[in-house]
Write a protein that holds these residues in place. Structure first.
Motif, PDB file in Angstrom:
ATOM      1  N   ALA A 172       0.806  -1.212   0.000  1.00 21.90           N
ATOM      2  CA  ALA A 172       0.000   0.000   0.000  1.00 21.90           C
ATOM      3  C   ALA A 172       0.843   1.267   0.000  1.00 21.90           C
ATOM      4  O   ALA A 172       0.347   2.333  -0.371  1.00 21.90           O
ATOM      5  CB  ALA A 172      -0.931   0.009   1.216  1.00 21.90           C
ATOM      6  N   CYS A 173       2.098   1.165   0.401  1.00 22.38           N
ATOM      7  CA  CYS A 173       2.966   2.350   0.411  1.00 22.38           C
ATOM      8  C   CYS A 173       3.571   2.616  -0.964  1.00 22.38           C
ATOM      9  O   CYS A 173       3.637   3.761  -1.404  1.00 22.38           O
ATOM     10  CB  CYS A 173       4.063   2.180   1.456  1.00 22.38           C
ATOM     11  N   SER A 174       3.999   1.552  -1.623  1.00 20.06           N
ATOM     12  CA  SER A 174       4.681   1.720  -2.909  1.00 20.06           C
ATOM     13  C   SER A 174       3.822   1.320  -4.104  1.00 20.06           C
ATOM     14  O   SER A 174       4.228   1.558  -5.246  1.00 20.06           O
ATOM     15  CB  SER A 174       5.958   0.868  -2.918  1.00 20.06           C
ATOM     16  N   SER A 175       2.670   0.705  -3.860  1.00 19.43           N
ATOM     17  CA  SER A 175       1.781   0.178  -4.912  1.00 19.43           C
ATOM     18  C   SER A 175       2.441  -0.934  -5.732  1.00 19.43           C
ATOM     19  O   SER A 175       1.987  -1.264  -6.823  1.00 19.43           O
ATOM     20  CB  SER A 175       1.315   1.297  -5.848  1.00 19.43           C
ATOM     21  N   LYS A 176       3.486  -1.531  -5.184  1.00 20.04           N
ATOM     22  CA  LYS A 176       4.160  -2.625  -5.876  1.00 20.04           C
ATOM     23  C   LYS A 176       3.365  -3.910  -5.723  1.00 20.04           C
ATOM     24  O   LYS A 176       2.865  -4.240  -4.653  1.00 20.04           O
ATOM     25  CB  LYS A 176       5.562  -2.823  -5.296  1.00 20.04           C
ATOM     26  N   VAL A 177       3.230  -4.664  -6.813  1.00 22.34           N
ATOM     27  CA  VAL A 177       2.511  -5.937  -6.819  1.00 22.34           C
ATOM     28  C   VAL A 177       3.515  -7.078  -6.951  1.00 22.34           C
ATOM     29  O   VAL A 177       4.402  -7.047  -7.807  1.00 22.34           O
ATOM     30  CB  VAL A 177       1.495  -5.995  -7.980  1.00 22.34           C
ATOM     31  N   THR A 178       3.361  -8.084  -6.059  1.00 17.64           N
ATOM     32  CA  THR A 178       4.259  -9.237  -6.066  1.00 17.64           C
ATOM     33  C   THR A 178       3.425 -10.509  -6.119  1.00 17.64           C
ATOM     34  O   THR A 178       2.446 -10.650  -5.371  1.00 17.64           O
ATOM     35  CB  THR A 178       5.149  -9.272  -4.804  1.00 17.64           C
ATOM     36  N   LYS A 179       3.803 -11.422  -6.982  1.00 19.16           N
ATOM     37  CA  LYS A 179       3.151 -12.733  -7.018  1.00 19.16           C
ATOM     38  C   LYS A 179       3.832 -13.632  -6.006  1.00 19.16           C
ATOM     39  O   LYS A 179       5.013 -13.963  -6.141  1.00 19.16           O
ATOM     40  CB  LYS A 179       3.242 -13.335  -8.423  1.00 19.16           C
ATOM     41  N   LEU A 180       3.082 -14.025  -4.959  1.00 18.87           N
ATOM     42  CA  LEU A 180       3.681 -14.814  -3.879  1.00 18.87           C
ATOM     43  C   LEU A 180       3.768 -16.289  -4.252  1.00 18.87           C
ATOM     44  O   LEU A 180       4.805 -16.927  -4.045  1.00 18.87           O
ATOM     45  CB  LEU A 180       2.866 -14.647  -2.596  1.00 18.87           C
ATOM     46  N   SER A 216       8.220 -11.979   3.189  1.00 19.22           N
ATOM     47  CA  SER A 216       9.416 -11.150   2.970  1.00 19.22           C
ATOM     48  C   SER A 216      10.419 -11.847   2.061  1.00 19.22           C
ATOM     49  O   SER A 216      11.189 -11.196   1.357  1.00 19.22           O
ATOM     50  CB  SER A 216      10.074 -10.813   4.311  1.00 19.22           C
ATOM     51  N   ARG A 217      10.388 -13.172   2.054  1.00 24.20           N
ATOM     52  CA  ARG A 217      11.318 -13.931   1.207  1.00 24.20           C
ATOM     53  C   ARG A 217      10.595 -14.654   0.066  1.00 24.20           C
ATOM     54  O   ARG A 217      11.257 -15.346  -0.731  1.00 24.20           O
ATOM     55  CB  ARG A 217      12.077 -14.955   2.042  1.00 24.20           C
ATOM     56  N   CYS A 218       9.252 -14.526   0.037  1.00 26.96           N
ATOM     57  CA  CYS A 218       8.439 -15.242  -0.950  1.00 26.96           C
ATOM     58  C   CYS A 218       8.765 -16.733  -0.939  1.00 26.96           C
ATOM     59  O   CYS A 218       8.967 -17.368  -1.997  1.00 26.96           O
ATOM     60  CB  CYS A 218       8.648 -14.665  -2.357  1.00 26.96           C
ATOM     61  N   LYS A 219       8.794 -17.293   0.264  1.00 30.05           N
ATOM     62  CA  LYS A 219       9.186 -18.686   0.430  1.00 30.05           C
ATOM     63  C   LYS A 219       8.177 -19.408   1.314  1.00 30.05           C
ATOM     64  O   LYS A 219       7.781 -18.897   2.363  1.00 30.05           O
ATOM     65  CB  LYS A 219      10.577 -18.774   1.058  1.00 30.05           C
ATOM     66  N   ARG A 220       7.784 -20.597   0.903  1.00 28.19           N
ATOM     67  CA  ARG A 220       6.893 -21.422   1.720  1.00 28.19           C
ATOM     68  C   ARG A 220       7.717 -22.087   2.807  1.00 28.19           C
ATOM     69  O   ARG A 220       8.731 -22.745   2.513  1.00 28.19           O
ATOM     70  CB  ARG A 220       6.192 -22.472   0.866  1.00 28.19           C
ATOM     71  N   VAL A 221       7.269 -21.939   4.051  1.00 30.74           N
ATOM     72  CA  VAL A 221       8.046 -22.480   5.167  1.00 30.74           C
ATOM     73  C   VAL A 221       7.423 -23.754   5.734  1.00 30.74           C
ATOM     74  O   VAL A 221       8.095 -24.515   6.429  1.00 30.74           O
ATOM     75  CB  VAL A 221       8.204 -21.435   6.291  1.00 30.74           C
TER      76      VAL A 221
END
Length: 452
Positions: A172-180, A216-221
């Motif tokens: 919401a701050c940068s409007s950046k979209v990331t596919k998780l 934060s790492r886009c990693k499944r734990v």
């Protein structure tokens, strides 16, 4: 001692221990009593002329003046005779419709510009809720399914959205979209839920598996099992995570433990579609397609409270951040009601028929208000003031049921999602009193973009 026959000097004022009220404002004619002659010292009773003027204006209106006793007004009595009434007291014991107090004056007297030297401070205007969203995101493949929970907003100001078989993150701050993540062709996303702190996101899937992701790492734990059918509801409580499924059960999971779950809660007779932990993390409220609302404690495997008043599925559940034990719930199309409960006293407080399917509820943490989103038949969003349940605003724009709702971490903004494949952002709640700057979210420019 005062001797018999003593005559006081006319220039001296005799003070005694008796209180003798002033009768200058009395209307003796109403009681068929002849007024006494004016005393020579009557003019000195008011003391300060300025104070008398101020007081007279406050009590009797800006047009009240001192009229000569020799020109009294006439008032028709009940017996048909005219009687004398002194103008200075004509407003006593009489309902006044000619004097309207301004609602914008802080003066206890209520008259604007009538009292010289008395300043009037303006009352803060009633809060206006903008009727249009300040931002719209296109969300292709956002499912039109009442029993799913596909939108959540994190404490770090990141929005998670489940679209088909993928999860996307919008900052919401940068409007950046990331596919998780992408779950594959055969599995779809049924629910998403952020941990209260940190960057862990829980993803409930259509095959009954629960995935934990580090955003934060886009990693499944971790992947956790236990449900046989889809997971449509999630709720975090510190390191505990509750999941509700179409298999009618709720699993309590400790993500620090090796086991997939530590408790299984059984009680619902149909799909669990609503889950919310109380703010003190002591009570879990669950709603199901069996029209039931249950409350569980931290260690129970059976509900400690059961509410059966709703006549349709209970998906909308919200705990008040302002009053301990205050719980709100909303029913589906056949019910349309928002109900309030006191779980401390196990009592039903009130009910409000909204006229539409209740899909979601969320309380403001800044003021004692809440917002509801609706489906059939009006697809509206309503901001309510509690406990009067008066409507502050009704927001429209979605063309499908408003099935998804989340609130920003600063408590000012909500995002709504619908089967029309849009996410709409609304500024509905005021900022905290300690907050002097505008929200970073609200500062975004109005526009329409795509979330993927």
């Amino acid at each position: 001692m005062i001797s018999v026959g003593y005559q006081p000097s006319p220039s001296r004022t005799i003070y005694s221990d008796r209180f003798i009220p002033s009768r200058t404002g009395s209307n003796f004619a109403l009681f068929d009593i002849s007024p006494l002659a004016n005393s020579p010292a009557e003019g000195r009773e008011d003391g300060s002329g300025a104070y008398a003027t101020l007081l007279r204006t406050a009590l009797f209106g800006p047009d009240a003046g001192v009229c000569s006793p020799g020109t009294p007004d006439k008032l028709m009595r009940l017996d048909g005779k005219n009687s004398s009434v002194y103008p200075s007291s004509r407003n006593i014991f009489r309902y006044k419709t000619e004097t309207r107090q301004s609602m914008h004056s802080l003066s206890p007297f209520g008259f604007e510009d009538a009292l010289p030297g008395v300043s009037h401070g303006p009352v803060k205007a009633a809060r206006k809720v903008p009727r249009s969203p300040y931002k719209v995101l296109d969300a292709p493949a956002l499912q039109d399914d009442f029993y799913l929970n596909l939108v959540d907003w994190s404490a770090h100001n990141v929005l998670a959205v489940g679209l088909g078989n993928c999860v996307y993150l919008w900052n919401a701050c940068s409007s950046k979209v990331t596919k998780l993540c992408d779950l594959g062709m055969d599995v779809s996303v049924c629910s998403v839920g952020w941990a209260q702190r940190g960057t862990h996101l829980a993803v409930g899937t259509s095959n009954g598996k629960l995935q934990i992701w580090d955003a934060s790492r886009c990693k499944r734990v971790r992947t956790m099992e236990g449900h046989r059918l889809r997971i449509g509801a999630l709720a975090w409580s510190s390191s505990m995570l509750s999941s509700g499924s179409r298999d009618k059960t709720i699993l309590q999971r400790d993500i620090r433990a090796q086991d997939d779950f530590v408790n299984k809660l059984a009680g619902h007779k149909s799909e669990v579609c609503g889950l919310k932990w109380s703010y003190d993390n002591r009570e879990l409220a669950s709603g199901g397609n069996d029209n039931r609302l249950f409350v569980w404690n931290q260690h129970s495997t059976q509900p400690v409270l059961k509410y059966c008043e709703h006549t349709a599925a209970v998906k909308a559940i919200a705990w008040s951040p302002h009053l301990h034990g205050l719980l709100a719930s909303g029913g589906g199309t056949a019910d349309r009601c928002i109900r309030f409960w006191n779980t401390t006293t196990n009592s039903h407080l009130s009910c409000m028929d909204t006229g539409s399917q209740v899909c979601n509820l969320v309380w403001s943490k800044n003021v004692n208000e809440l917002v509801s989103t609706h489906g059939y038949s009006q697809n509206q969003i309503i901001v309510w003031r509690y406990p009067t349940m008066s409507k502050l605003a009704t927001l429209t724009g979605h063309t499908y049921r408003v099935l998804y709702l989340a609130i920003s971490p600063d408590g000012q903004t909500i995002v709504t999602g619908a089967g029309d494949e849009t996410l709409r952002f609304w500024n509905v709640f005021p900022s905290p009193k300690s907050q002097n700057t505008d929200s970073e979210i609200g500062a975004s420019s109005l526009g329409r973009t795509q979330i993927r």
